[in-house]
Design an enzyme around this catalytic site. Sequence first.
Site, short mmCIF file in Angstrom:
data_model
loop_
_atom_site.label_atom_id
_atom_site.label_comp_id
_atom_site.label_asym_id
_atom_site.label_seq_id
_atom_site.Cartn_x
_atom_site.Cartn_y
_atom_site.Cartn_z
N ASN A 7 3.53 -7.54 -16.81
CA ASN A 7 2.05 -7.38 -16.87
C ASN A 7 2.19 -5.55 -16.89
O ASN A 7 2.57 -4.05 -16.10
CB ASN A 7 1.44 -6.72 -15.20
CG ASN A 7 0.35 -5.97 -14.49
OD1 ASN A 7 0.00 -5.42 -16.13
ND2 ASN A 7 -0.18 -5.90 -13.36
N ASN A 210 -6.22 0.66 -5.90
CA ASN A 210 -6.83 1.62 -6.47
C ASN A 210 -7.33 1.55 -7.00
O ASN A 210 -8.86 2.44 -7.33
CB ASN A 210 -5.49 2.67 -6.40
CG ASN A 210 -6.23 3.17 -7.42
OD1 ASN A 210 -6.25 4.30 -7.42
ND2 ASN A 210 -5.20 3.48 -8.70
N GLY A 211 -7.92 -0.06 -8.10
CA GLY A 211 -8.39 -0.15 -8.44
C GLY A 211 -9.69 -1.16 -7.20
O GLY A 211 -8.32 -2.25 -6.72
N GLU A 383 -1.20 -11.95 -8.03
CA GLU A 383 -1.66 -11.96 -9.48
C GLU A 383 -0.49 -12.05 -10.00
O GLU A 383 -0.52 -13.42 -11.02
CB GLU A 383 -2.32 -10.21 -9.38
CG GLU A 383 -3.82 -10.42 -9.19
CD GLU A 383 -4.05 -8.67 -9.89
OE1 GLU A 383 -3.14 -7.92 -9.07
OE2 GLU A 383 -4.66 -8.72 -10.23
P1 AMP Z 1 -3.39 -1.38 -4.74
O1 AMP Z 1 -4.02 -0.72 -5.98
O2 AMP Z 1 -3.18 -2.35 -3.96
O3 AMP Z 1 -1.89 -0.94 -5.00
O4 AMP Z 1 -3.84 -0.29 -3.42
C1 AMP Z 1 -3.34 1.12 -3.22
C2 AMP Z 1 -4.16 1.80 -2.48
O5 AMP Z 1 -3.95 0.79 -1.02
C3 AMP Z 1 -3.95 2.99 -2.29
O6 AMP Z 1 -5.16 3.79 -2.40
C4 AMP Z 1 -3.41 2.96 -1.07
O7 AMP Z 1 -3.32 4.22 -0.39
C5 AMP Z 1 -3.13 2.27 -0.26
N1 AMP Z 1 -2.76 1.37 1.06
C6 AMP Z 1 -1.90 1.47 0.29
N2 AMP Z 1 -1.67 0.82 2.29
C7 AMP Z 1 -1.87 1.33 3.01
C8 AMP Z 1 -2.25 1.73 4.58
N3 AMP Z 1 -1.26 1.20 5.72
N4 AMP Z 1 -3.43 2.57 5.12
C9 AMP Z 1 -4.21 2.49 4.58
N5 AMP Z 1 -4.32 2.35 2.55
C10 AMP Z 1 -3.04 1.65 1.91
#
Ligand code: AMP
Length: 397
Positions: A7, A210-211, A383
Amino acid sequence: MKILVINSGSSSLKFQLFNMENENVLAQGLFQRIGINNSYLEFNNNQDELIIEKEIPDHITAVKLLIDTLLSKDQGVLKSMEEIEAVGHRLVHGGEKYKQTVIINEEIIKQLEKTVELAPLHIPPNIAGIKICQKLLPNKAQIGVFDTAFHHTIPEKAYVYALPYKYYQKHKIRKYGFHGTSHKYIAKRTAKLLDKPVEELKIISCHLGNGASITAVKNGKSIETSMGFTPLEGLVMGTRSGDFDPAIIPFLLKKENLKISELDDVLNKKSGLLGVSGVSSDFRDIENAAAKGKKQAQLAIKLFNYRVQKYIGAYAAVMNGVDAVTFSAGIGENSISVRKNILNELGYLGITLDNEKNKVRGQEKIISADNSKVKALVIPTNEELVIARETLEILNR
Ligand code: AMP
């Protein structure tokens, strides 16, 4: 049979190596800050987790380092690259043409080059990743799995924007949808956990990272999704605005005397949770700031939850009902309070949350009460596994 999944992002490259006999991950990792200073590789082979700090000026250096690490005496998991059967690539945008997984050939690369405009940040590194793997692993099949493919079942009434129709005809401006491999996986796992065929379920899949995007999956097919022509539409995201009145664009260009590229930057990189909170794009940072009483951080969380709540209501409406609402990705898998705040507003749909069951992070679980008419679930997305499975499927055809 072993399959490598790649990726490739603009300054990052994620990978997983699968043994497809049992779908075990033999090694996985992430190259960060490619082409920037202080670049490094995070590598995990199920025994060691290591960080290799090294100058990684470009993606070709990254893939070379990946091959060396996979073969290395100390941390390696392969004796020879011949053990790998194929490479599966995550491709962000397939345009209207690619509705399923493809074996990558010169024609497909040419087509991808023509669609760069549709995702300028994502498609060039995707193409670079393919070309490097073709060069370094010349006798291996390269397979492309498109993020947009799962959404090709969205009906015309949902994908055509109410702009002059000629823009659709001329420029293919329409809703495409993204995170398709994730939503597909989430829907299938939801059905599995509920012990029902996915073809008989109406599922709202919430990929909140994040997205972030939400998809209405009716009878196993995507019929509506929140991201659109680009991944900017829809929910409030880390740095992306999601939905807002498009008339704000000409207004801001004039008032703030911005160039179009600067406004593009504002909408994609300075808005969303970051823009509203003024703290960070990272949800954990915002939760911490909110707990300390920072009002804008509290507001950013409210906006985020409210937009998800609104979309769930809309997608229950477009499916004429809903059987399950599933949360996934960084925020959806981990934030107990986000799920609680959203689900507690959905009693009218027939959802009752079980607060004890909801105390879960990063694990597959039904979190609604046993007597809840509509089920709520947490499903960690995967994914890479979907890409590996689709790669295997096309090899076996
Ligand atoms: P991703 O793009 O799927 O990797 O998700 C990233 C997002 O998930 C970021 O905004 C992180 O702050 C949030 N995140 C990860 N762990 C936690 C948690 N334990 N509680 C709240 N948000 C989280």
